[in-house]
Design an enzyme around this catalytic site. Structure first.
Site, PDB file in Angstrom:
ATOM      1  N   LYS A  22       0.839  -1.205   0.000  1.00  0.00           N
ATOM      2  CA  LYS A  22       0.000   0.000   0.000  1.00  0.00           C
ATOM      3  C   LYS A  22       0.871   1.251   0.000  1.00  0.00           C
ATOM      4  CE  LYS A  22      -1.693   1.694   4.036  1.00  0.00           C
ATOM      5  NZ  LYS A  22      -1.459   3.128   4.264  1.00  0.00           N
ATOM      6  N   ASN A  23       1.822   1.306   0.936  1.00  0.00           N
ATOM      7  CA  ASN A  23       2.587   2.550   1.089  1.00  0.00           C
ATOM      8  C   ASN A  23       3.490   2.819  -0.106  1.00  0.00           C
ATOM      9  OD1 ASN A  23       1.330   3.020   3.491  1.00  0.00           O
ATOM     10  ND2 ASN A  23       3.098   2.538   4.795  1.00  0.00           N
ATOM     11  N   CYS A 118      -4.718   8.876   9.714  1.00  0.00           N
ATOM     12  CA  CYS A 118      -4.943   8.157  10.971  1.00  0.00           C
ATOM     13  C   CYS A 118      -4.729   9.078  12.163  1.00  0.00           C
ATOM     14  CB  CYS A 118      -3.939   7.009  11.098  1.00  0.00           C
ATOM     15  SG  CYS A 118      -4.370   5.533  10.195  1.00  0.00           S
ATOM     16  N   ARG A 123       1.531  14.613  13.554  1.00  0.00           N
ATOM     17  CA  ARG A 123       1.915  14.350  12.171  1.00  0.00           C
ATOM     18  C   ARG A 123       1.964  15.598  11.275  1.00  0.00           C
ATOM     19  NH1 ARG A 123      -0.687   8.734  10.192  1.00  0.00           N
ATOM     20  NH2 ARG A 123       1.284   8.612   9.096  1.00  0.00           N
ATOM     21  N   ASP A 307       4.651   0.425  12.092  1.00  0.00           N
ATOM     22  CA  ASP A 307       3.418  -0.154  11.542  1.00  0.00           C
ATOM     23  C   ASP A 307       3.214  -1.614  11.937  1.00  0.00           C
ATOM     24  OD1 ASP A 307       2.778   2.237  10.406  1.00  0.00           O
ATOM     25  OD2 ASP A 307       3.152   1.643   8.333  1.00  0.00           O
ATOM     26  N   ARG A 399      -8.611   0.146   4.462  1.00  0.00           N
ATOM     27  CA  ARG A 399      -7.606   1.062   3.913  1.00  0.00           C
ATOM     28  C   ARG A 399      -6.333   0.317   3.563  1.00  0.00           C
ATOM     29  NH1 ARG A 399      -6.121   5.962   7.444  1.00  0.00           N
ATOM     30  NH2 ARG A 399      -4.848   6.174   5.589  1.00  0.00           N
TER      31      ARG A 399
HETATM   32  C1  UD1 Z   1       4.782   6.600   6.386  1.00  0.00           C
HETATM   33  C2  UD1 Z   1       3.795   5.474   6.209  1.00  0.00           C
HETATM   34  C3  UD1 Z   1       3.210   5.067   7.545  1.00  0.00           C
HETATM   35  C4  UD1 Z   1       4.323   4.747   8.537  1.00  0.00           C
HETATM   36  C5  UD1 Z   1       5.328   5.889   8.607  1.00  0.00           C
HETATM   37  C6  UD1 Z   1       6.548   5.561   9.457  1.00  0.00           C
HETATM   38  C7  UD1 Z   1       2.876   5.944   4.005  1.00  0.00           C
HETATM   39  C8  UD1 Z   1       1.679   6.317   3.204  1.00  0.00           C
HETATM   40  N1  UD1 Z   1       2.718   5.926   5.345  1.00  0.00           N
HETATM   41  O1  UD1 Z   1       4.019   7.701   6.912  1.00  0.00           O
HETATM   42  O2  UD1 Z   1       2.391   3.911   7.339  1.00  0.00           O
HETATM   43  O3  UD1 Z   1       3.755   4.572   9.817  1.00  0.00           O
HETATM   44  O4  UD1 Z   1       5.806   6.203   7.277  1.00  0.00           O
HETATM   45  O5  UD1 Z   1       7.173   4.413   9.007  1.00  0.00           O
HETATM   46  O6  UD1 Z   1       3.919   5.619   3.475  1.00  0.00           O
HETATM   47  N2  UD1 Z   1       7.114  14.236  10.768  1.00  0.00           N
HETATM   48  C9  UD1 Z   1       7.316  15.561  11.031  1.00  0.00           C
HETATM   49  N3  UD1 Z   1       7.331  16.449   9.992  1.00  0.00           N
HETATM   50  C10 UD1 Z   1       7.152  16.061   8.714  1.00  0.00           C
HETATM   51  C11 UD1 Z   1       6.970  14.697   8.431  1.00  0.00           C
HETATM   52  C12 UD1 Z   1       6.951  13.791   9.487  1.00  0.00           C
HETATM   53  O7  UD1 Z   1       7.449  15.950  12.193  1.00  0.00           O
HETATM   54  O8  UD1 Z   1       7.189  16.922   7.816  1.00  0.00           O
HETATM   55  C13 UD1 Z   1       7.069  13.264  11.890  1.00  0.00           C
HETATM   56  C14 UD1 Z   1       5.694  12.624  12.005  1.00  0.00           C
HETATM   57  O9  UD1 Z   1       4.805  13.431  12.750  1.00  0.00           O
HETATM   58  C15 UD1 Z   1       6.015  11.326  12.695  1.00  0.00           C
HETATM   59  C16 UD1 Z   1       7.390  10.970  12.115  1.00  0.00           C
HETATM   60  O10 UD1 Z   1       7.919  12.171  11.595  1.00  0.00           O
HETATM   61  O11 UD1 Z   1       6.147  11.497  14.078  1.00  0.00           O
HETATM   62  C17 UD1 Z   1       7.349   9.908  11.031  1.00  0.00           C
HETATM   63  O12 UD1 Z   1       6.583  10.358   9.949  1.00  0.00           O
HETATM   64  P1  UD1 Z   1       6.872   9.948   8.444  1.00  0.00           P
HETATM   65  O13 UD1 Z   1       8.083   9.104   8.372  1.00  0.00           O
HETATM   66  O14 UD1 Z   1       6.797  11.176   7.606  1.00  0.00           O
HETATM   67  O15 UD1 Z   1       5.614   9.053   8.125  1.00  0.00           O
HETATM   68  P2  UD1 Z   1       4.628   9.176   6.916  1.00  0.00           P
HETATM   69  O16 UD1 Z   1       5.368   9.385   5.638  1.00  0.00           O
HETATM   70  O17 UD1 Z   1       3.518  10.078   7.253  1.00  0.00           O
END
Ligand code: UD1
Length: 420
Positions: A22-23, A118, A123, A307, A399
């Protein structure tokens, strides 16, 4: 609203085919915005998040054809006819932010609603935004939307991510493919989905080096062309179903499974009592003796994935002793704990730590899914619990897990979905 009813206590035996990730698919689909020629994705999973991304891309002017019952997606973006990703779609899924980098890189402007997704913590998307600014974008946050402009195109730069965010790495990598000159991205995420994206972009003509390591270098090109790419195996679905025969007993072969996709997770699962064997078709998992307690800390890849934390907690509820789970990626990601406790689990949550004291058995109960991974953890617990577990709010499950009832019942699980 649909519910899933699980009657626990049956050991699982059989085979489970693992779908495309999915991701990965959610970042490969927006990559189609980078080229006027179609991108064909094979091994796509059939999930509601994929339909949401389809809806978003169509709203921007892409033509998306789902062939072979949704297994193959052909995405054509001759022209981006609308550069605004609307709140009504974006709020359903946080990965929607991934259209920002490609639209900006191709046409020099984009407006994207700030995402929802979620309910597992604040986030923010600050790293996506500051990285795009480093590439020369002019950003303005107004009315819940990011208004981004780069009238003369993006310009290659060196940018170090303050945290190895998966989504930010993907957005910046896609943006850099069409930027002028060289972009060096430091402290990038190394997840298999990033490697998959880099391979797809390279097939489209991008010049990228270093995926899977902390630094990626991208030499910008004028245009990208069409390509065909196979979506990588879903390592989270794989890990989830690897837990199933450990929690229930029995032996299950995960078709298409690869240990290199779930290295840190497999080490912990073995420490908890699993036996994992590689076969020509995938991985075979069974349990040796009882379930042992293990301590788990979630980390960025190659560490233990956040995850799979909820599913691991479900398993450790049955361990012979005390386990401590530490969640370092997302705040507020223990919402499955109170639901597991409704089934008789002994769990204490203090901030980012959960202490799980193993119990002899759990008892089926009505429980509520609160997010995607939490919902599957309740199903795993239900498979091993005594009596009937009724999981409501299963739209979370839709999802990210394709045909969960069909896949588990093929291995003997007593599980059914009730539509209302
Ligand atoms: C992706 C995955 C999700 C997984 C996560 C971590 C997808 C669609 N989703 O989510 O399933 O749980 O990686 O492996 O691929 N953060 C910030 N600022 C930002 C971006 C992130 O502070 O601009 C923080 C987030 O709040 C969180 C952490 O970084 O605490 C990890 O987020 P991130 O690695 O970006 O996860 P996603 O890409 O949202």
């Amino acid at each position: 609203m649909d519910r899933i009813i699980v009657n626990g206590g049956t050991p699982l035996n059989g085979q489970i085919p693992i779908s495309g990730a999915k991701n990965a698919c959610l970042t490969l689909m927006p990559a189609a915005l980078l080229s006027e020629e179609p991108l064909t994705l094979t091994n796509a999973p059939r999930l509601s998040d994929i339909r949401t991304m389809t809806e978003l891309l169509e709203s921007l002017g892409c033509e998306v054809a789902a062939l072979q019952d949704g297994r193959v997606l052909v995405i054509g973006t001759e022209k981006i006819s609308n550069h605004t990703a609307d709140y009504d779609i974006v709020r359903k899924m946080r990965a929607s932010i991934l259209v920002l980098g490609p639209m900006l890189a191709r046409d020099g402007h984009a407006v994207v609603s700030l995402p929802g997704g979620c309910a597992i913590g604040a986030r923010p998307v600050d790293i996506h935004l500051s990285g795009l600014e480093a590439l020369g974008a002019d950003l303005d946050l107004r009315d819940g939307y990011v208004h981004a402009k780069a009238p003369k195109g993006l310009i290659g730069a060196t940018y170090e991510l303050p945290f190895a965010s998966v989504g930010a790495t993907e957005n910046l990598l896609m943006a850099a493919t069409l930027a002028k000159g060289t972009t060096v991205l430091k402290n990038v995420a190394r997840e298999p989905e990033i490697v998959d994206l880099a391979e797809c972009l390279r097939a489209m003509g991008a010049q990228i080096e270093g995926e899977g390591t902390p630094t990626m270098t991208v030499e910008g090109v004028d245009r990208l062309h069409g390509a065909t790419h196979q979506v990588v195996t879903d390592r989270i679905e794989l890990g989830t179903y690897m837990i199933a025969p450990v929690i229930t007993g029995g032996e299950v072969e995960l078709l298409g499974g690869r240990r290199d996709l779930v290295g840190a997770f497999s080490d912990k699962l073995e420490a908890a009592g699993a036996v994992i064997t590689e076969t020509p078709n995938g991985l075979v998992v069974s349990r040796k003796n009882g379930i042992k307690p293990v301590d788990v800390t979630t980390e960025v890849h190659p560490g233990f994935p956040t995850d799979l934390q909820a599913q691991m907690m479900a398993l450790l509820c049955f361990a012979d002793g005390t386990s401590v789970l530490e969640e370092k990626i997302f705040e507020n990601r223990f919402m499955h704990a109170p639901e597991l406790m409704r089934m008789g689990a002994d769990i204490e949550v203090h901030g980012g730590h959960a202490t799980v004291n193993g119990v002899k058995s759990l008892k089926g109960a009505p429980v509520m899914a609160t997010d995607l991974r939490a919902s599957i953890s309740l199903i795993l617990a239900g498979l091993a619990a005594e009596g009937e577990t009724v999981v409501s709010r299963v739209y979370h499950l839709d999802r990210g897990y394709e045909h969960v009832v069909r896949k588990l019942s093929a291995c003997g699980a007593k599980i059914e979905r009730i539509s209302e």
